[in-house]
Design an enzyme around this catalytic site. Structure first.
Site, PDB file in Angstrom:
ATOM      1  CB  SER A  40     -50.419  34.699   0.015  1.00 36.31           C
ATOM      2  OG  SER A  40     -51.200  35.168  -1.050  1.00 36.31           O
ATOM      3  CG  MET A  57     -49.114  30.536   8.543  1.00 33.53           C
ATOM      4  SD  MET A  57     -48.071  29.457   7.516  1.00 33.53           S
ATOM      5  CE  MET A  57     -48.558  27.839   8.099  1.00 33.53           C
ATOM      6  N   GLY A  66     -54.314  32.155   4.285  1.00 36.23           N
ATOM      7  CA  GLY A  66     -54.505  32.250   2.841  1.00 36.23           C
ATOM      8  C   GLY A  66     -54.106  30.981   2.112  1.00 36.23           C
ATOM      9  CG  ASP A  96     -49.032  38.557   0.582  1.00 33.48           C
ATOM     10  OD1 ASP A  96     -49.665  37.975   1.479  1.00 33.48           O
ATOM     11  OD2 ASP A  96     -48.120  39.365   0.813  1.00 33.48           O
ATOM     12  CG  ASN A 135     -54.292  44.201  10.976  1.00 34.45           C
ATOM     13  OD1 ASN A 135     -53.210  44.263  10.397  1.00 34.45           O
ATOM     14  ND2 ASN A 135     -54.612  43.207  11.781  1.00 34.45           N
ATOM     15  CG  ASN A 186     -58.611  38.920  14.746  1.00 33.17           C
ATOM     16  OD1 ASN A 186     -59.831  38.971  14.868  1.00 33.17           O
ATOM     17  ND2 ASN A 186     -57.931  37.786  14.814  1.00 33.17           N
ATOM     18  NE  ARG A 239     -60.472  28.699  18.177  1.00 33.47           N
ATOM     19  CZ  ARG A 239     -59.923  29.856  17.846  1.00 33.47           C
ATOM     20  NH1 ARG A 239     -60.476  30.992  18.268  1.00 33.47           N
ATOM     21  NH2 ARG A 239     -58.835  29.898  17.102  1.00 33.47           N
ATOM     22  CG  HIS A 252     -63.324  36.881  16.808  1.00 36.31           C
ATOM     23  ND1 HIS A 252     -63.549  35.617  17.287  1.00 36.31           N
ATOM     24  CD2 HIS A 252     -62.116  36.835  16.193  1.00 36.31           C
ATOM     25  CE1 HIS A 252     -62.520  34.842  16.986  1.00 36.31           C
ATOM     26  NE2 HIS A 252     -61.637  35.562  16.328  1.00 36.31           N
TER      27      HIS A 252
END
Length: 320
Positions: free
Chosen positions: A11, A13, A15, A34, A96, A121, A152, A176
Protein backbone atom coordinates in the site's frame (compact mmCIF):
# COMPACT_ATOMS: atom_id res chain seq x y z
CA UNK A 1 -23.48 -9.44 -11.71
CA UNK A 2 -21.06 -9.04 -8.82
CA UNK A 3 -18.21 -6.60 -9.24
CA UNK A 4 -14.72 -7.94 -9.77
CA UNK A 5 -12.35 -8.02 -6.80
CA UNK A 6 -8.87 -6.57 -7.13
CA UNK A 7 -6.29 -7.12 -4.39
CA UNK A 8 -3.30 -4.81 -4.09
CA UNK A 9 -0.41 -6.33 -2.13
CA UNK A 10 1.56 -3.35 -0.86
CA UNK A 11 0.00 0.00 0.00
CA UNK A 12 2.87 2.35 -0.73
CA UNK A 13 2.90 5.01 -3.42
CA UNK A 14 2.16 2.60 -6.28
CA UNK A 15 -0.46 0.71 -4.26
CA UNK A 16 -2.33 3.87 -3.33
CA UNK A 17 -2.19 5.18 -6.89
CA UNK A 18 -3.46 1.84 -8.20
CA UNK A 19 -6.41 1.94 -5.80
CA UNK A 20 -7.36 5.44 -6.91
CA UNK A 21 -7.10 4.56 -10.61
CA UNK A 22 -9.20 1.42 -10.13
CA UNK A 23 -11.85 3.52 -8.43
CA UNK A 24 -11.86 6.17 -11.16
CA UNK A 25 -12.21 3.48 -13.84
CA UNK A 26 -14.66 1.43 -11.71
CA UNK A 27 -12.76 -1.75 -12.58
CA UNK A 28 -13.84 -3.50 -9.39
CA UNK A 29 -13.82 -3.51 -5.61
CA UNK A 30 -10.43 -2.96 -4.02
CA UNK A 31 -8.64 -4.57 -1.10
CA UNK A 32 -5.44 -2.76 -0.12
CA UNK A 33 -3.12 -5.08 1.82
CA UNK A 34 -0.03 -4.14 3.77
CA UNK A 35 1.85 -5.49 6.78
CA UNK A 36 1.95 -1.99 8.27
CA UNK A 37 -1.15 -1.53 10.40
CA UNK A 38 -3.25 1.50 9.55
CA UNK A 39 -1.52 2.24 6.22
CA UNK A 40 -3.92 0.34 3.92
CA UNK A 41 -6.96 1.26 6.01
CA UNK A 42 -6.06 4.96 5.91
CA UNK A 43 -5.42 5.04 2.17
CA UNK A 44 -8.59 3.06 1.43
CA UNK A 45 -10.68 5.47 3.50
CA UNK A 46 -9.05 8.54 1.97
CA UNK A 47 -9.72 7.32 -1.58
CA UNK A 48 -13.25 6.21 -0.68
CA UNK A 49 -13.98 9.70 0.62
CA UNK A 50 -13.05 11.08 -2.82
CA UNK A 51 -15.65 8.88 -4.54
CA UNK A 52 -18.59 11.33 -4.13
CA UNK A 53 -16.48 14.06 -5.74
CA UNK A 54 -15.17 11.92 -8.60
CA UNK A 55 -18.43 10.01 -8.97
CA UNK A 56 -17.40 6.38 -8.67
CA UNK A 57 -18.98 3.50 -6.78
CA UNK A 58 -16.59 0.78 -5.66
CA UNK A 59 -15.80 -0.71 -2.29
CA UNK A 60 -12.34 0.14 -0.91
CA UNK A 61 -11.04 -1.63 2.19
CA UNK A 62 -7.67 -1.96 3.88
CA UNK A 63 -6.32 -5.10 5.52
CA UNK A 64 -3.29 -6.57 7.27
CA UNK A 65 -4.18 -10.25 6.83
CA UNK A 66 -4.10 -12.30 3.63
CA UNK A 67 -7.58 -13.70 4.27
CA UNK A 68 -8.89 -10.35 3.00
CA UNK A 69 -7.73 -11.09 -0.56
CA UNK A 70 -9.73 -14.33 -0.73
CA UNK A 71 -11.35 -14.87 -4.12
CA UNK A 72 -9.62 -11.94 -5.82
CA UNK A 73 -9.91 -11.89 -9.61
CA UNK A 74 -6.74 -9.84 -10.00
CA UNK A 75 -3.79 -9.44 -7.63
CA UNK A 76 -1.25 -6.67 -8.22
CA UNK A 77 1.95 -7.05 -6.21
CA UNK A 78 3.96 -3.95 -5.31
CA UNK A 79 5.20 -5.09 -1.89
CA UNK A 80 8.90 -4.78 -1.17
CA UNK A 81 11.62 -2.20 -0.78
CA UNK A 82 11.88 0.58 -3.38
CA UNK A 83 15.10 1.93 -4.85
CA UNK A 84 17.00 4.82 -3.37
CA UNK A 85 19.53 7.04 -5.18
CA UNK A 86 22.63 5.09 -6.15
CA UNK A 87 20.88 1.71 -5.96
CA UNK A 88 20.23 -0.56 -8.91
CA UNK A 89 17.10 -2.70 -9.13
CA UNK A 90 19.32 -5.73 -8.54
CA UNK A 91 20.39 -4.41 -5.11
CA UNK A 92 16.88 -5.17 -3.86
CA UNK A 93 16.99 -8.89 -4.63
CA UNK A 94 17.69 -10.42 -1.22
CA UNK A 95 15.12 -8.38 0.69
CA UNK A 96 12.35 -8.57 -1.89
CA UNK A 97 12.77 -12.30 -2.53
CA UNK A 98 11.70 -12.96 1.06
CA UNK A 99 8.70 -10.71 0.50
CA UNK A 100 7.76 -12.68 -2.65
CA UNK A 101 7.85 -15.92 -0.65
CA UNK A 102 5.31 -14.55 1.83
CA UNK A 103 3.15 -13.00 -0.89
CA UNK A 104 3.26 -16.18 -2.98
CA UNK A 105 2.05 -18.25 -0.03
CA UNK A 106 -0.80 -15.80 0.58
CA UNK A 107 -1.90 -15.86 -3.05
CA UNK A 108 -1.64 -19.66 -3.21
CA UNK A 109 -3.91 -20.05 -0.19
CA UNK A 110 -6.50 -17.35 -0.83
CA UNK A 111 -6.44 -16.29 -4.51
CA UNK A 112 -5.26 -19.26 -6.56
CA UNK A 113 -7.58 -18.41 -9.47
CA UNK A 114 -6.37 -14.81 -9.80
CA UNK A 115 -4.47 -13.12 -12.58
CA UNK A 116 -1.30 -11.83 -10.91
CA UNK A 117 0.71 -8.78 -11.98
CA UNK A 118 4.06 -8.28 -10.27
CA UNK A 119 5.70 -4.85 -10.11
CA UNK A 120 8.32 -5.52 -7.40
CA UNK A 121 11.97 -5.13 -8.45
CA UNK A 122 14.20 -6.65 -9.67
CA UNK A 123 11.14 -7.38 -11.77
CA UNK A 124 12.00 -10.35 -13.97
CA UNK A 125 13.55 -12.37 -11.14
CA UNK A 126 10.79 -11.46 -8.69
CA UNK A 127 7.92 -12.50 -10.98
CA UNK A 128 9.80 -15.74 -11.76
CA UNK A 129 10.12 -16.46 -8.03
CA UNK A 130 6.54 -15.36 -7.29
CA UNK A 131 5.15 -17.84 -9.83
CA UNK A 132 7.14 -20.65 -8.26
CA UNK A 133 6.19 -19.68 -4.70
CA UNK A 134 2.50 -19.33 -5.59
CA UNK A 135 2.23 -22.34 -7.89
CA UNK A 136 -0.23 -20.48 -10.14
CA UNK A 137 -0.36 -21.25 -13.88
CA UNK A 138 2.47 -19.50 -15.68
CA UNK A 139 0.15 -17.72 -18.12
CA UNK A 140 -1.67 -16.17 -15.14
CA UNK A 141 1.44 -14.63 -13.52
CA UNK A 142 3.14 -11.76 -15.34
CA UNK A 143 5.49 -8.89 -14.65
CA UNK A 144 4.84 -5.24 -15.41
CA UNK A 145 7.89 -3.70 -17.05
CA UNK A 146 7.59 -3.64 -20.81
CA UNK A 147 4.44 -1.50 -20.80
CA UNK A 148 6.20 1.07 -18.60
CA UNK A 149 9.52 1.02 -20.48
CA UNK A 150 7.66 1.28 -23.79
CA UNK A 151 5.56 4.18 -22.47
CA UNK A 152 8.75 6.03 -21.53
CA UNK A 153 10.17 5.32 -24.98
CA UNK A 154 6.97 6.59 -26.64
CA UNK A 155 6.90 9.73 -24.49
CA UNK A 156 10.52 10.65 -25.20
CA UNK A 157 9.97 10.07 -28.94
CA UNK A 158 6.85 12.25 -28.92
CA UNK A 159 8.88 15.07 -27.39
CA UNK A 160 11.65 14.63 -29.96
CA UNK A 161 9.24 14.72 -32.90
CA UNK A 162 6.80 17.20 -31.32
CA UNK A 163 3.81 14.96 -32.02
CA UNK A 164 1.03 13.37 -29.96
CA UNK A 165 1.99 10.34 -27.88
CA UNK A 166 -1.08 8.68 -29.43
CA UNK A 167 0.70 8.54 -32.79
CA UNK A 168 3.88 6.93 -31.45
CA UNK A 169 4.21 3.16 -31.18
CA UNK A 170 7.30 1.62 -29.65
CA UNK A 171 8.20 -1.30 -27.46
CA UNK A 172 11.02 -2.64 -25.38
CA UNK A 173 12.22 -6.25 -25.17
CA UNK A 174 14.21 -8.04 -22.51
CA UNK A 175 14.70 -7.59 -18.79
CA UNK A 176 13.62 -4.55 -16.80
CA UNK A 177 17.09 -3.15 -16.21
CA UNK A 178 20.12 -1.58 -17.82
CA UNK A 179 20.20 -4.32 -20.46
CA UNK A 180 16.64 -3.74 -21.74
CA UNK A 181 16.34 -3.59 -25.53
CA UNK A 182 14.31 -0.69 -27.01
CA UNK A 183 13.54 -1.83 -30.56
CA UNK A 184 14.11 1.06 -32.95
CA UNK A 185 13.25 -0.92 -36.08
CA UNK A 186 9.76 -1.78 -34.80
CA UNK A 187 8.99 1.71 -33.47
CA UNK A 188 6.94 4.14 -35.53
CA UNK A 189 5.50 7.64 -35.63
CA UNK A 190 2.24 7.74 -37.56
CA UNK A 191 3.20 4.40 -39.10
CA UNK A 192 6.61 5.66 -40.29
CA UNK A 193 9.52 3.68 -38.84
CA UNK A 194 12.25 5.43 -36.85
CA UNK A 195 14.99 4.42 -39.33
CA UNK A 196 12.92 6.03 -42.11
CA UNK A 197 12.41 9.17 -40.02
CA UNK A 198 16.18 9.42 -39.60
CA UNK A 199 16.58 9.12 -43.39
CA UNK A 200 13.91 11.81 -43.85
CA UNK A 201 15.92 14.18 -41.66
CA UNK A 202 13.36 14.41 -38.84
CA UNK A 203 16.01 13.37 -36.33
CA UNK A 204 19.48 11.87 -36.15
CA UNK A 205 20.72 8.45 -35.09
CA UNK A 206 22.67 10.19 -32.33
CA UNK A 207 19.45 11.61 -30.87
CA UNK A 208 17.73 8.23 -31.10
CA UNK A 209 20.68 6.64 -29.27
CA UNK A 210 20.38 9.30 -26.54
CA UNK A 211 16.67 8.54 -26.17
CA UNK A 212 17.39 4.82 -25.91
CA UNK A 213 19.85 5.47 -23.10
CA UNK A 214 17.32 7.70 -21.34
CA UNK A 215 14.73 4.90 -21.56
CA UNK A 216 17.19 2.48 -19.96
CA UNK A 217 17.88 5.04 -17.25
CA UNK A 218 14.22 6.06 -16.91
CA UNK A 219 13.60 4.69 -13.44
CA UNK A 220 16.94 5.88 -12.06
CA UNK A 221 16.30 9.37 -13.43
CA UNK A 222 13.12 9.64 -11.37
CA UNK A 223 14.76 8.08 -8.30
CA UNK A 224 17.50 10.70 -8.55
CA UNK A 225 14.99 13.54 -8.77
CA UNK A 226 12.68 12.32 -5.99
CA UNK A 227 15.58 11.30 -3.71
CA UNK A 228 13.25 9.54 -1.25
CA UNK A 229 11.33 7.21 -3.53
CA UNK A 230 10.82 5.82 -7.01
CA UNK A 231 8.32 6.21 -9.85
CA UNK A 232 4.69 5.41 -9.08
CA UNK A 233 2.25 7.21 -11.42
CA UNK A 234 3.46 5.64 -14.69
CA UNK A 235 4.06 2.17 -13.17
CA UNK A 236 0.53 2.20 -11.73
CA UNK A 237 -1.02 3.32 -15.02
CA UNK A 238 0.90 0.56 -16.83
CA UNK A 239 -0.33 -2.15 -14.45
CA UNK A 240 -3.91 -0.87 -14.70
CA UNK A 241 -3.82 -1.19 -18.50
CA UNK A 242 -2.77 -4.84 -18.07
CA UNK A 243 -5.45 -5.57 -15.46
CA UNK A 244 -8.08 -3.96 -17.67
CA UNK A 245 -7.02 -6.10 -20.65
CA UNK A 246 -7.54 -9.21 -18.51
CA UNK A 247 -10.80 -8.18 -16.83
CA UNK A 248 -12.41 -6.97 -20.07
CA UNK A 249 -10.82 -9.59 -22.36
CA UNK A 250 -9.48 -6.81 -24.60
CA UNK A 251 -6.74 -8.89 -26.28
CA UNK A 252 -4.14 -6.13 -25.96
CA UNK A 253 -0.79 -6.63 -27.68
CA UNK A 254 1.67 -5.44 -25.05
CA UNK A 255 5.18 -6.30 -23.87
CA UNK A 256 5.14 -8.02 -20.47
CA UNK A 257 7.53 -10.17 -18.46
CA UNK A 258 6.15 -13.61 -19.23
CA UNK A 259 7.34 -17.19 -18.83
CA UNK A 260 9.14 -18.46 -21.91
CA UNK A 261 9.25 -22.18 -22.64
CA UNK A 262 11.30 -22.17 -25.83
CA UNK A 263 10.13 -18.99 -27.49
CA UNK A 264 13.05 -16.83 -28.62
CA UNK A 265 15.24 -19.81 -27.70
CA UNK A 266 14.68 -19.13 -23.98
CA UNK A 267 13.40 -21.64 -21.42
CA UNK A 268 12.29 -21.46 -17.76
CA UNK A 269 12.80 -17.70 -17.60
CA UNK A 270 10.55 -14.68 -17.29
CA UNK A 271 11.56 -11.92 -19.67
CA UNK A 272 9.86 -9.07 -21.48
CA UNK A 273 8.36 -9.92 -24.88
CA UNK A 274 5.18 -8.90 -26.72
CA UNK A 275 2.10 -10.98 -25.89
CA UNK A 276 -1.65 -11.03 -26.42
CA UNK A 277 -3.27 -10.27 -23.06
CA UNK A 278 -6.88 -11.28 -22.49
CA UNK A 279 -9.21 -13.21 -20.19
CA UNK A 280 -6.90 -16.24 -20.35
CA UNK A 281 -3.97 -14.18 -19.14
CA UNK A 282 -1.08 -14.49 -21.57
CA UNK A 283 -2.95 -16.02 -24.50
CA UNK A 284 -0.13 -15.89 -27.00
CA UNK A 285 3.57 -15.06 -27.02
CA UNK A 286 4.45 -13.11 -30.15
CA UNK A 287 7.83 -14.06 -31.61
CA UNK A 288 9.18 -11.26 -33.78
CA UNK A 289 12.16 -11.49 -36.10
CA UNK A 290 15.33 -10.02 -34.63
CA UNK A 291 18.38 -9.06 -36.63
CA UNK A 292 21.86 -10.06 -35.48
CA UNK A 293 22.40 -6.92 -33.37
CA UNK A 294 18.94 -7.09 -31.77
CA UNK A 295 19.33 -10.81 -31.06
CA UNK A 296 22.71 -10.24 -29.39
CA UNK A 297 21.31 -7.45 -27.19
CA UNK A 298 18.27 -9.58 -26.27
CA UNK A 299 20.45 -12.57 -25.34
CA UNK A 300 22.62 -10.32 -23.19
CA UNK A 301 19.50 -9.10 -21.40
CA UNK A 302 18.22 -12.65 -20.91
CA UNK A 303 21.58 -13.71 -19.44
CA UNK A 304 21.40 -10.82 -16.95
CA UNK A 305 17.95 -12.05 -15.85
CA UNK A 306 19.19 -15.65 -15.56
CA UNK A 307 22.02 -14.53 -13.27
CA UNK A 308 19.48 -12.88 -10.97
CA UNK A 309 17.39 -16.06 -10.94
CA UNK A 310 20.51 -18.06 -10.01
CA UNK A 311 21.10 -15.61 -7.16
CA UNK A 312 17.53 -16.25 -6.02
CA UNK A 313 18.14 -20.01 -6.01
CA UNK A 314 21.28 -19.50 -3.91
CA UNK A 315 19.12 -17.74 -1.31
CA UNK A 316 16.08 -20.03 -1.63
CA UNK A 317 17.10 -23.47 -2.99
CA UNK A 318 13.43 -24.52 -3.13
CA UNK A 319 13.13 -22.41 -6.30
CA UNK A 320 15.37 -24.78 -8.25
Amino acid sequence: MARKKIALIGSGMIGGTLAHMIGLKELGDVVLFDIEEGMPQGKALDIAESSPVDGFDVSLTGANVYEAIEGADVVIVTAGVARKPGMSRDDLLGINLKVMEQVGAGIKKYASSAFVICITNPLDAMVWALQKFSGLPKQKVVGMAGVLDSARFRYFLSKEFKVSVKDVTAFVLGGHGDSMVPLVRYSTVGGISLPDLVKMGWTTQEKIDQIIQRVRNGGAEIVGLLKTGSAFYAPAASAISMAEAYLKDIKRVVPVATYLSGEYGVKDTYVGVPVVLGAGGVERVIEIDLDKKERSAFEQSVNAVKKLCEACIAIAPCLK
